[in-house]
Design a protein around this motif. Structure first.
Motif, PDB file in Angstrom:
ATOM      1  N   MET B   1     -75.732 -61.645  51.100  1.00 53.17           N
ATOM      2  CA  MET B   1     -74.615 -61.835  52.043  1.00 53.17           C
ATOM      3  C   MET B   1     -73.383 -62.297  51.263  1.00 53.17           C
ATOM      4  O   MET B   1     -73.430 -63.355  50.630  1.00 53.17           O
ATOM      5  N   HIS B   2     -72.340 -61.528  51.297  1.00 63.74           N
ATOM      6  CA  HIS B   2     -71.120 -61.899  50.567  1.00 63.74           C
ATOM      7  C   HIS B   2     -70.086 -62.472  51.536  1.00 63.74           C
ATOM      8  O   HIS B   2     -69.629 -61.779  52.449  1.00 63.74           O
ATOM      9  N   ILE B   3     -69.734 -63.750  51.333  1.00 64.14           N
ATOM     10  CA  ILE B   3     -68.723 -64.412  52.165  1.00 64.14           C
ATOM     11  C   ILE B   3     -67.427 -64.470  51.361  1.00 64.14           C
ATOM     12  O   ILE B   3     -67.391 -65.045  50.264  1.00 64.14           O
ATOM     13  N   LEU B   4     -66.383 -63.899  51.901  1.00 67.88           N
ATOM     14  CA  LEU B   4     -65.090 -63.870  51.217  1.00 67.88           C
ATOM     15  C   LEU B   4     -64.110 -64.789  51.948  1.00 67.88           C
ATOM     16  O   LEU B   4     -63.859 -64.602  53.144  1.00 67.88           O
ATOM     17  N   VAL B   5     -63.602 -65.778  51.248  1.00 66.79           N
ATOM     18  CA  VAL B   5     -62.613 -66.704  51.808  1.00 66.79           C
ATOM     19  C   VAL B   5     -61.248 -66.337  51.227  1.00 66.79           C
ATOM     20  O   VAL B   5     -61.055 -66.383  50.007  1.00 66.79           O
ATOM     21  N   VAL B   6     -60.315 -65.982  52.088  1.00 67.84           N
ATOM     22  CA  VAL B   6     -58.970 -65.600  51.648  1.00 67.84           C
ATOM     23  C   VAL B   6     -58.017 -66.750  51.959  1.00 67.84           C
ATOM     24  O   VAL B   6     -57.747 -67.050  53.123  1.00 67.84           O
ATOM     25  N   GLY B   7     -57.542 -67.401  50.908  1.00 69.66           N
ATOM     26  CA  GLY B   7     -56.635 -68.535  51.079  1.00 69.66           C
ATOM     27  C   GLY B   7     -57.266 -69.805  50.535  1.00 69.66           C
ATOM     28  O   GLY B   7     -58.401 -70.144  50.898  1.00 69.66           O
ATOM     29  N   GLY B   8     -56.534 -70.507  49.653  1.00 65.93           N
ATOM     30  CA  GLY B   8     -57.069 -71.715  49.013  1.00 65.93           C
ATOM     31  C   GLY B   8     -56.334 -72.975  49.431  1.00 65.93           C
ATOM     32  O   GLY B   8     -56.166 -73.895  48.638  1.00 65.93           O
ATOM     33  N   GLY B   9     -55.905 -73.030  50.671  1.00 62.23           N
ATOM     34  CA  GLY B   9     -55.283 -74.250  51.199  1.00 62.23           C
ATOM     35  C   GLY B   9     -56.354 -75.195  51.718  1.00 62.23           C
ATOM     36  O   GLY B   9     -57.532 -75.109  51.347  1.00 62.23           O
ATOM     37  N   SER B  32     -76.961 -64.837  48.379  1.00 62.36           N
ATOM     38  CA  SER B  32     -75.629 -64.990  48.970  1.00 62.36           C
ATOM     39  C   SER B  32     -74.622 -65.265  47.877  1.00 62.36           C
ATOM     40  O   SER B  32     -74.976 -65.730  46.782  1.00 62.36           O
ATOM     41  N   LYS B  33     -73.357 -64.992  48.192  1.00 62.30           N
ATOM     42  CA  LYS B  33     -72.285 -65.220  47.224  1.00 62.30           C
ATOM     43  C   LYS B  33     -71.036 -65.647  47.994  1.00 62.30           C
ATOM     44  O   LYS B  33     -70.791 -65.132  49.091  1.00 62.30           O
ATOM     45  N   ILE B  34     -70.287 -66.601  47.452  1.00 66.07           N
ATOM     46  CA  ILE B  34     -69.015 -67.015  48.061  1.00 66.07           C
ATOM     47  C   ILE B  34     -67.889 -66.723  47.076  1.00 66.07           C
ATOM     48  O   ILE B  34     -67.924 -67.177  45.923  1.00 66.07           O
ATOM     49  N   THR B  35     -66.915 -65.966  47.520  1.00 63.75           N
ATOM     50  CA  THR B  35     -65.737 -65.672  46.697  1.00 63.75           C
ATOM     51  C   THR B  35     -64.513 -66.235  47.395  1.00 63.75           C
ATOM     52  O   THR B  35     -64.390 -66.132  48.624  1.00 63.75           O
ATOM     53  N   MET B  36     -63.621 -66.844  46.622  1.00 63.64           N
ATOM     54  CA  MET B  36     -62.331 -67.272  47.179  1.00 63.64           C
ATOM     55  C   MET B  36     -61.206 -66.562  46.431  1.00 63.64           C
ATOM     56  O   MET B  36     -61.183 -66.541  45.198  1.00 63.64           O
ATOM     57  N   LEU B  37     -60.274 -66.007  47.194  1.00 67.42           N
ATOM     58  CA  LEU B  37     -59.074 -65.393  46.624  1.00 67.42           C
ATOM     59  C   LEU B  37     -57.871 -66.199  47.081  1.00 67.42           C
ATOM     60  O   LEU B  37     -57.704 -66.450  48.276  1.00 67.42           O
ATOM     61  N   SER B  38     -57.049 -66.621  46.132  1.00 68.30           N
ATOM     62  CA  SER B  38     -55.889 -67.432  46.477  1.00 68.30           C
ATOM     63  C   SER B  38     -54.658 -66.920  45.736  1.00 68.30           C
ATOM     64  O   SER B  38     -54.770 -66.222  44.729  1.00 68.30           O
ATOM     65  N   ALA B  39     -53.490 -67.302  46.229  1.00 70.60           N
ATOM     66  CA  ALA B  39     -52.246 -66.884  45.585  1.00 70.60           C
ATOM     67  C   ALA B  39     -51.869 -67.801  44.434  1.00 70.60           C
ATOM     68  O   ALA B  39     -50.948 -67.489  43.675  1.00 70.60           O
ATOM     69  N   SER B  40     -52.554 -68.943  44.287  1.00 71.23           N
ATOM     70  CA  SER B  40     -52.151 -69.917  43.271  1.00 71.23           C
ATOM     71  C   SER B  40     -53.359 -70.604  42.653  1.00 71.23           C
ATOM     72  O   SER B  40     -54.391 -70.756  43.297  1.00 71.23           O
ATOM     73  N   ASP B  41     -53.200 -71.029  41.387  1.00 73.70           N
ATOM     74  CA  ASP B  41     -54.264 -71.826  40.764  1.00 73.70           C
ATOM     75  C   ASP B  41     -54.075 -73.307  41.066  1.00 73.70           C
ATOM     76  O   ASP B  41     -54.845 -74.147  40.616  1.00 73.70           O
ATOM     77  N   SER B  68     -60.689 -77.252  40.244  1.00 73.08           N
ATOM     78  CA  SER B  68     -61.305 -78.580  40.125  1.00 73.08           C
ATOM     79  C   SER B  68     -61.764 -79.120  41.476  1.00 73.08           C
ATOM     80  O   SER B  68     -62.566 -80.050  41.534  1.00 73.08           O
ATOM     81  N   LEU B  69     -61.251 -78.542  42.568  1.00 75.27           N
ATOM     82  CA  LEU B  69     -61.619 -79.008  43.911  1.00 75.27           C
ATOM     83  C   LEU B  69     -62.827 -78.255  44.465  1.00 75.27           C
ATOM     84  O   LEU B  69     -63.374 -78.640  45.497  1.00 75.27           O
ATOM     85  N   LEU B  70     -63.189 -77.148  43.797  1.00 81.32           N
ATOM     86  CA  LEU B  70     -64.226 -76.274  44.358  1.00 81.32           C
ATOM     87  C   LEU B  70     -65.590 -76.525  43.729  1.00 81.32           C
ATOM     88  O   LEU B  70     -65.690 -76.836  42.528  1.00 81.32           O
ATOM     89  N   GLU B  71     -66.627 -76.334  44.545  1.00 85.63           N
ATOM     90  CA  GLU B  71     -67.994 -76.347  44.023  1.00 85.63           C
ATOM     91  C   GLU B  71     -68.107 -75.266  42.939  1.00 85.63           C
ATOM     92  O   GLU B  71     -67.553 -74.162  43.101  1.00 85.63           O
ATOM     93  N   PRO B  72     -68.794 -75.574  41.841  1.00 85.95           N
ATOM     94  CA  PRO B  72     -68.886 -74.604  40.731  1.00 85.95           C
ATOM     95  C   PRO B  72     -69.493 -73.261  41.150  1.00 85.95           C
ATOM     96  O   PRO B  72     -69.247 -72.241  40.500  1.00 85.95           O
ATOM     97  N   SER B  73     -70.272 -73.256  42.227  1.00 89.44           N
ATOM     98  CA  SER B  73     -70.927 -72.008  42.645  1.00 89.44           C
ATOM     99  C   SER B  73     -69.970 -71.035  43.341  1.00 89.44           C
ATOM    100  O   SER B  73     -70.340 -69.897  43.630  1.00 89.44           O
ATOM    101  N   ILE B  74     -68.730 -71.481  43.628  1.00 91.33           N
ATOM    102  CA  ILE B  74     -67.758 -70.604  44.297  1.00 91.33           C
ATOM    103  C   ILE B  74     -67.034 -69.765  43.248  1.00 91.33           C
ATOM    104  O   ILE B  74     -66.512 -70.289  42.259  1.00 91.33           O
ATOM    105  N   ASP B  75     -67.008 -68.466  43.458  1.00 98.19           N
ATOM    106  CA  ASP B  75     -66.344 -67.543  42.537  1.00 98.19           C
ATOM    107  C   ASP B  75     -64.860 -67.479  42.915  1.00 98.19           C
ATOM    108  O   ASP B  75     -64.492 -66.826  43.882  1.00 98.19           O
ATOM    109  N   PHE B  76     -64.021 -68.188  42.147  1.00100.03           N
ATOM    110  CA  PHE B  76     -62.607 -68.345  42.497  1.00100.03           C
ATOM    111  C   PHE B  76     -61.714 -67.449  41.645  1.00100.03           C
ATOM    112  O   PHE B  76     -61.868 -67.386  40.428  1.00100.03           O
TER     113      PHE B  76
END
Lengths: 76, 375
Positions: B1-9, B32-41, B68-76
């Motif tokens: 299951m791939h969960i995609l989070v768009v936005g890193g606010g 399962s996999k969690i990916t986050m896509l954001s406009a900024s580091d 630094s705020l994200l769990e290491p398992s999140i693909d950012f």
């Protein structure tokens, strides 16, 4: 009327029904009709007050199952 | 299951961390996999901008590295989405990557839109970006007295900010010793000085006590040099105009025609995009008639974290978002209060205290633990 814009502001306190109506009126085209749903007793007075002050038009207002329906036309 | 989070606010970060903990077993196994896509580091603590605008916080305190705020398992990845293809469960990013998902969470936020009111951006101070907050502080430092007007557009982010900036301005001018040279005039879009009636009932006498004048049912139509004109055919003259500008959703939401004004039609309890069972929306990105505030995003993220994890593990959601919002209210003079409410329970704010101001001051630093999901 199926193309009315529905603004469902039931059971909300902030920003509240009037602010929701103003936001949606700004996005609507002139001539559009918006139907506001509100459970705030104050809406019966404060919605017409603003609509009349700005110069829009109240088309209809009625209460059904404790929900106030106010239909407003954006005229300018 | 791939969960995609768009936005890193705030909303996207709290949700992704919440999910990473709940699904730690599935992530470890690779099911399962969690990916986050954001406009900024970088991650900005947006409520801090109010303090920057009056010299109460430095800009260096506003940021942390997002990773630094994200769990290491999140693909950012810093690679914002440009195209949503909801029918085919995929997005295309700025770098051209096409990414498929099983569950999509959109948390792209909102932005000030002073340009939506003719003359506002040119003539008003605002504090919704770092550059604007700094520019406002510099302008305040040079101000030696005169007519100051606070004007608010709709919709706007942080419903307490019109009152908070007004009380902070009183403090600022008193501290500089020029309060007796300032005429402060507050305007507000609806028929009382705040959308929450109990808050308005508290704030109006405070304004009276300080000599702040106010006009309600005032919606900005146009700003010309020295004067803001309302849709209600009123006007207010100013030497300094401070605005809480109208807001809109992000350009990518408008470009993809996901919702009028950049706000996505969202189910108020399930938080799914209307008509899409595997697309969830949170924070300022929704069109829900509730406060556009960090706490809204926070509580929505907690409800969604529980539900999406349950969807992955059990196939069914387990709870509904109840509309909970909690907002601190900085009341000036070293005091603060708060308003807490949900879909069924109205707020009942108490008299401001210095203790709550210090708690808010502490929260400004504890936020980073909150974003990580620790508190």
């Amino acid at each position: 009327m199926s193309d009315r814009i529905l603004v469902d502001a039931k059971n909300t306190f902030c920003p509240g029904p009037l602010m929701e109506l103003i936001s949606n009126m700004k996005m609507a085209d002139v001539g559009a009709e918006l139907e506001l749903l509100s459970t705030d007793e104050g809406s019966a007075a404060d919605i017409p007050e603003w609509v009349n002050k700005v110069g829009h038009e109240i088309i209809e207002s009625f209460k059904e199952d404790d929900v106030l329906h106010i239909i407003v036309k954006k005229v300018k | 299951m791939h969960i995609l989070v768009v936005g890193g606010g705030m909303g996207g970060t709290i949700l992704a961390n919440n999910l990473a903990r709940r699904l730690s077993g599935e992530l470890e196994q690779g099911s399962s996999k969690i990916t986050m896509l954001s406009a900024s580091d970088k991650h900005m603590y947006q409520p801090g901008l109010l303090y920057v605008a009056v010299g109460k916080m430095s800009t260096t305190e506003l940021y942390r590295d997002q990773k630094s705020l994200l769990e290491p398992s999140i693909d950012f990845h810093v690679d914002p989405v440009e195209k949503f293809d909801l029918d085919n469960n995929s997005v295309t990013t700025k770098s051209g990557k096409k990414i498929s998902y099983d569950i999509l969470c959109i948390a792209t936020g909102s932005r000030g839109n002073a340009a939506g009111i003719p003359g506002l951006a040119e003539h008003a101070c605002q504090f919704y970006t770092e550059a604007d907050a700094l520019a406002m502080y510099k302008k305040l430092q040079k101000f030696e007295g005169g007519k100051v007007v606070v004007a608010t557009g709709v919709p706007h982010k942080c419903p307490m900010s019109p009152l908070e900036i007004t009380f902070f301005l009183i403090d600022y001018f008193k501290k500089r010793g020029i309060w007796d040279k300032v005429d402060l005039h507050y305007t507000y879009p609806i028929g009382r000085v705040h959308s929450l009636e109990p808050v308005a009932n508290w704030a109006a006498p405070e304004f009276d006590k300080e000599g702040v004048t106010y006009e309600t049912l005032f919606n900005m139509k146009e700003v010309v040099p020295g004067k803001v004109i309302s849709e209600e055919d009123s006007s207010a003259e100013f030497d300094l105009l401070v605005t809480v500008p109208p807001h809109k959703g992000q350009q990518v939401i408008e470009d993809n025609e996901l919702g009028a004004g950049g706000f996505i039609p969202t189910d108020k309890k399930k938080l799914n995009m209307e008509g899409r069972e595997n697309v969830f929306v949170l924070g300022d990105t929704t069109n829900l008639p509730i406060s556009k505030a960090g706490s809204t995003a926070h509580f929505e993220a907690e409800a969604l974290g529980e539900n999406i994890a349950a969807l992955v593990q059990q196939g069914e959601p387990v709870r509904e978002y109840d509309g909970k919002v909690f907002c601190f209210i900085e009341a000036g003079d070293g005091k603060a209060t708060y308003a807490m409410f949900d879909y069924n329970n109205p707020p009942n704010p108490q008299a401001p205290t210095s203790g709550l101001h210090w708690f808010k001051t502490a929260y400004n630093r504890m936020y980073w633990a909150s974003a990580r999901g620790i508190i």
